[in-house]
Scaffold this motif. Structure first.
Motif, PDB file in Angstrom:
ATOM      1  N   THR A 164       0.862  -1.194   0.000  1.00 31.16           N
ATOM      2  CA  THR A 164       0.000   0.000   0.000  1.00 31.16           C
ATOM      3  C   THR A 164       0.896   1.241   0.000  1.00 31.16           C
ATOM      4  OG1 THR A 164      -0.135  -0.177   2.417  1.00 31.16           O
ATOM      5  CG2 THR A 164      -1.963  -1.096   1.142  1.00 31.16           C
ATOM      6  N   PRO A 165       1.408   1.636  -1.162  1.00 33.71           N
ATOM      7  CA  PRO A 165       2.386   2.734  -1.228  1.00 33.71           C
ATOM      8  C   PRO A 165       1.858   4.088  -0.787  1.00 33.71           C
ATOM      9  CG  PRO A 165       1.716   2.033  -3.438  1.00 33.71           C
ATOM     10  CD  PRO A 165       1.176   1.016  -2.487  1.00 33.71           C
ATOM     11  N   LEU A 166       0.540   4.261  -0.672  1.00 36.42           N
ATOM     12  CA  LEU A 166      -0.028   5.547  -0.269  1.00 36.42           C
ATOM     13  C   LEU A 166      -0.432   5.575   1.197  1.00 36.42           C
ATOM     14  CD1 LEU A 166      -2.406   6.239  -3.314  1.00 36.42           C
ATOM     15  CD2 LEU A 166       0.073   6.553  -3.152  1.00 36.42           C
ATOM     16  N   MET A 167      -0.190   4.504   1.922  1.00 36.85           N
ATOM     17  CA  MET A 167      -0.752   4.352   3.265  1.00 36.85           C
ATOM     18  C   MET A 167      -0.444   5.532   4.187  1.00 36.85           C
ATOM     19  SD  MET A 167      -2.595   2.680   5.382  1.00 36.85           S
ATOM     20  CE  MET A 167      -2.908   1.135   4.513  1.00 36.85           C
ATOM     21  N   TRP A 168       0.769   6.053   4.130  1.00 39.48           N
ATOM     22  CA  TRP A 168       1.158   7.079   5.104  1.00 39.48           C
ATOM     23  C   TRP A 168       1.421   8.438   4.468  1.00 39.48           C
ATOM     24  CZ3 TRP A 168      -0.448   4.988   9.215  1.00 39.48           C
ATOM     25  CH2 TRP A 168      -0.274   3.626   9.463  1.00 39.48           C
ATOM     26  N   ILE A 169       0.860   8.683   3.295  1.00 37.36           N
ATOM     27  CA  ILE A 169       1.021   9.996   2.665  1.00 37.36           C
ATOM     28  C   ILE A 169      -0.345  10.604   2.376  1.00 37.36           C
ATOM     29  CG2 ILE A 169       3.230   9.333   1.640  1.00 37.36           C
ATOM     30  CD1 ILE A 169       1.892   9.088  -1.058  1.00 37.36           C
ATOM     31  N   ASP A 170      -0.409  11.947   2.336  1.00 36.06           N
ATOM     32  CA  ASP A 170      -1.682  12.615   2.063  1.00 36.06           C
ATOM     33  C   ASP A 170      -1.816  12.880   0.563  1.00 36.06           C
ATOM     34  OD1 ASP A 170      -0.095  14.847   1.498  1.00 36.06           O
ATOM     35  OD2 ASP A 170      -0.508  15.821   3.416  1.00 36.06           O
ATOM     36  N   LYS A 171      -2.906  13.549   0.184  1.00 34.25           N
ATOM     37  CA  LYS A 171      -3.168  13.753  -1.247  1.00 34.25           C
ATOM     38  C   LYS A 171      -2.129  14.644  -1.914  1.00 34.25           C
ATOM     39  CE  LYS A 171      -6.747  11.422  -2.702  1.00 34.25           C
ATOM     40  NZ  LYS A 171      -6.635  10.379  -1.675  1.00 34.25           N
ATOM     41  N   ALA A 172      -1.613  15.646  -1.191  1.00 36.35           N
ATOM     42  CA  ALA A 172      -0.568  16.488  -1.781  1.00 36.35           C
ATOM     43  C   ALA A 172       0.665  15.648  -2.073  1.00 36.35           C
ATOM     44  CB  ALA A 172      -0.226  17.636  -0.825  1.00 36.35           C
ATOM     45  N   GLU A 173       1.031  14.785  -1.136  1.00 39.54           N
ATOM     46  CA  GLU A 173       2.194  13.914  -1.337  1.00 39.54           C
ATOM     47  C   GLU A 173       1.933  12.886  -2.431  1.00 39.54           C
ATOM     48  OE1 GLU A 173       4.287  13.643   3.004  1.00 39.54           O
ATOM     49  OE2 GLU A 173       2.205  12.964   2.873  1.00 39.54           O
ATOM     50  N   THR A 174       0.673  12.507  -2.604  1.00 36.92           N
ATOM     51  CA  THR A 174       0.335  11.600  -3.697  1.00 36.92           C
ATOM     52  C   THR A 174       0.601  12.265  -5.043  1.00 36.92           C
ATOM     53  OG1 THR A 174      -1.357  10.480  -2.372  1.00 36.92           O
ATOM     54  CG2 THR A 174      -1.500  10.223  -4.755  1.00 36.92           C
ATOM     55  N   TRP A 175       0.232  13.538  -5.160  1.00 34.97           N
ATOM     56  CA  TRP A 175       0.541  14.271  -6.396  1.00 34.97           C
ATOM     57  C   TRP A 175       2.054  14.372  -6.602  1.00 34.97           C
ATOM     58  CZ3 TRP A 175      -2.689  15.006 -10.170  1.00 34.97           C
ATOM     59  CH2 TRP A 175      -4.048  15.171  -9.921  1.00 34.97           C
ATOM     60  N   HIS A 176       2.798  14.592  -5.521  1.00 37.46           N
ATOM     61  CA  HIS A 176       4.262  14.630  -5.624  1.00 37.46           C
ATOM     62  C   HIS A 176       4.790  13.295  -6.142  1.00 37.46           C
ATOM     63  CE1 HIS A 176       5.135  18.536  -3.905  1.00 37.46           C
ATOM     64  NE2 HIS A 176       4.397  18.284  -2.841  1.00 37.46           N
ATOM     65  N   LEU A 177       4.220  12.201  -5.630  1.00 36.56           N
ATOM     66  CA  LEU A 177       4.645  10.875  -6.066  1.00 36.56           C
ATOM     67  C   LEU A 177       4.364  10.678  -7.554  1.00 36.56           C
ATOM     68  CD1 LEU A 177       5.737   8.052  -5.503  1.00 36.56           C
ATOM     69  CD2 LEU A 177       3.446   7.396  -4.690  1.00 36.56           C
ATOM     70  N   VAL A 178       3.204  11.141  -8.001  1.00 29.04           N
ATOM     71  CA  VAL A 178       2.865  11.059  -9.430  1.00 29.04           C
ATOM     72  C   VAL A 178       3.925  11.760 -10.259  1.00 29.04           C
ATOM     73  CG1 VAL A 178       1.228  11.839 -11.191  1.00 29.04           C
ATOM     74  CG2 VAL A 178       0.378  10.848  -9.067  1.00 29.04           C
ATOM     75  N   GLU A 179       4.313  12.953  -9.835  1.00 30.17           N
ATOM     76  CA  GLU A 179       5.305  13.710 -10.595  1.00 30.17           C
ATOM     77  C   GLU A 179       6.669  13.032 -10.560  1.00 30.17           C
ATOM     78  OE1 GLU A 179       6.051  18.355 -11.235  1.00 30.17           O
ATOM     79  OE2 GLU A 179       6.631  17.687  -9.226  1.00 30.17           O
ATOM     80  N   ARG A 180       7.058  12.483  -9.416  1.00 33.16           N
ATOM     81  CA  ARG A 180       8.349  11.810  -9.331  1.00 33.16           C
ATOM     82  C   ARG A 180       8.390  10.571 -10.230  1.00 33.16           C
ATOM     83  NH1 ARG A 180       7.837  12.824  -3.754  1.00 33.16           N
ATOM     84  NH2 ARG A 180       7.353  10.633  -3.306  1.00 33.16           N
ATOM     85  N   LEU A 181       7.280   9.895 -10.340  1.00 30.63           N
ATOM     86  CA  LEU A 181       7.241   8.668 -11.134  1.00 30.63           C
ATOM     87  C   LEU A 181       7.193   8.929 -12.636  1.00 30.63           C
ATOM     88  CD1 LEU A 181       4.677   6.658  -8.978  1.00 30.63           C
ATOM     89  CD2 LEU A 181       7.081   6.049  -9.327  1.00 30.63           C
ATOM     90  N   GLY A 182       6.432   9.935 -13.046  1.00 27.52           N
ATOM     91  CA  GLY A 182       6.230  10.130 -14.485  1.00 27.52           C
ATOM     92  C   GLY A 182       6.287  11.555 -14.973  1.00 27.52           C
ATOM     93  N   GLY A 183       6.731  12.477 -14.101  1.00 24.88           N
ATOM     94  CA  GLY A 183       6.867  13.867 -14.521  1.00 24.88           C
ATOM     95  C   GLY A 183       5.536  14.535 -14.838  1.00 24.88           C
ATOM     96  N   THR A 184       5.620  15.644 -15.542  1.00 24.80           N
ATOM     97  CA  THR A 184       4.417  16.414 -15.904  1.00 24.80           C
ATOM     98  C   THR A 184       3.465  15.584 -16.758  1.00 24.80           C
ATOM     99  OG1 THR A 184       5.672  18.480 -15.822  1.00 24.80           O
ATOM    100  CG2 THR A 184       3.588  18.520 -17.016  1.00 24.80           C
ATOM    101  N   ALA A 185       4.012  14.699 -17.576  1.00 22.40           N
ATOM    102  CA  ALA A 185       3.166  13.876 -18.454  1.00 22.40           C
ATOM    103  C   ALA A 185       2.220  13.007 -17.639  1.00 22.40           C
ATOM    104  CB  ALA A 185       4.035  13.005 -19.354  1.00 22.40           C
TER     105      ALA A 185
END
Length: 244
Positions: A164-185
């Motif tokens: 559960t990679p999102l278990m201890w992060i909030d929605k803002a951090e989830t967006w950060h994770l999205v960007e780290r994984l795949g950038g703006t695309a």
């Protein structure tokens, strides 16, 4: 050989983030979705579009992304009486839980996913459950899923890991994770093609994506994106100052 994973993929922001996380981590990833009579069934229409876009826009992931499985779980909608399976107002119940809680949903999802994983030779189950800013669902708790992992492993006599990679992060951090994984695309893909609104409203496009803008899921997504956008602006400003 590196483990192979099965991602519980609804077509929403969190499960799409988890899918990207798994594709970045494992050498083979399959997906599974559930039609349980959800009020926001529009998410099921988003699933194949998101999968197609991931294959097209992220070539490094395309070769890792395997079969998609869709299960009919309409019985869950028949036995539940919730705001996610019936056209009723979203509100808190006397027991302190929101009426968007579908009893047994994640327990059934993981149990059925484990059965598919067993047949397919997949060792890891990935879900987007989160304790940090979740809506009060007891089947999203880390303790619940750890107990379920033990029960599934014992019942199938096979070691299956629940991630559960999102278990201890909030929605803002989830967006950060999205960007780290795949950038703006990937951020753009999540905004444009996923669906998270409880009401199933896809008529209004906000900066953070489609939705009614009023349900708890939309408000959480908006709040997280606003925080994420503010951080991006500050970062750009700092970078510009550094160049001057």
């Amino acid at each position: 050989m590196k483990p192979h994973a099965l991602v519980l993929f609804s077509g929403g922001q969190d499960s799409t983030t988890c899918l990207a996380w798994a594709l970045d981590r494992y050498q083979h990833v399959e997906t599974i979705g559930f039609d349980y009579g959800q009020r926001h069934a529009i998410e099921l229409e988003c699933r194949p579009k998101v999968l197609a876009s991931l294959r097209e826009r992220f070539p490094a992931w395309a070769g890792k992304l395997g079969d998609d499985h869709m299960l009919d779980l309409s019985i869950l909608g028949q036995v539940s009486d919730t705001a996610l399976t019936a056209g009723k107002a979203i509100e808190m119940q006397a027991n302190g839980l929101p009426n968007t809680f579908v009893p047994g949903r994640n327990l059934l999802f993981f149990t059925l996913a484990a059965a598919v994983a067993y047949r397919r030779g997949l060792q890891v189950l990935v879900g987007g459950m989160c304790e940090t800013d979740y809506s009060g669902y007891p089947d999203c708790r880390d303790a619940t899923l750890k107990a379920l992992q033990v029960a599934i492993g014992l019942g199938m006599d096979t070691p299956l890991v629940i991630e559960t990679p999102l278990m201890w992060i909030d929605k803002a951090e989830t967006w950060h994770l999205v960007e780290r994984l795949g950038g703006t695309a990937l951020v753009d893909l999540v905004c444009e093609q996923t669906h998270t609104c409880y009401i199933g409203d896809r008529s209004a496009r906000h900066v953070w994506g489609y939705g009614c803008g009023q349900c708890p899921a939309c408000k959480l997504r908006e709040k997280g994106f606003d925080s994420f956008s503010g951080w991006r602006s500050d970062k750009r400003g700092a970078a510009e100052l550094a160049r001057e």
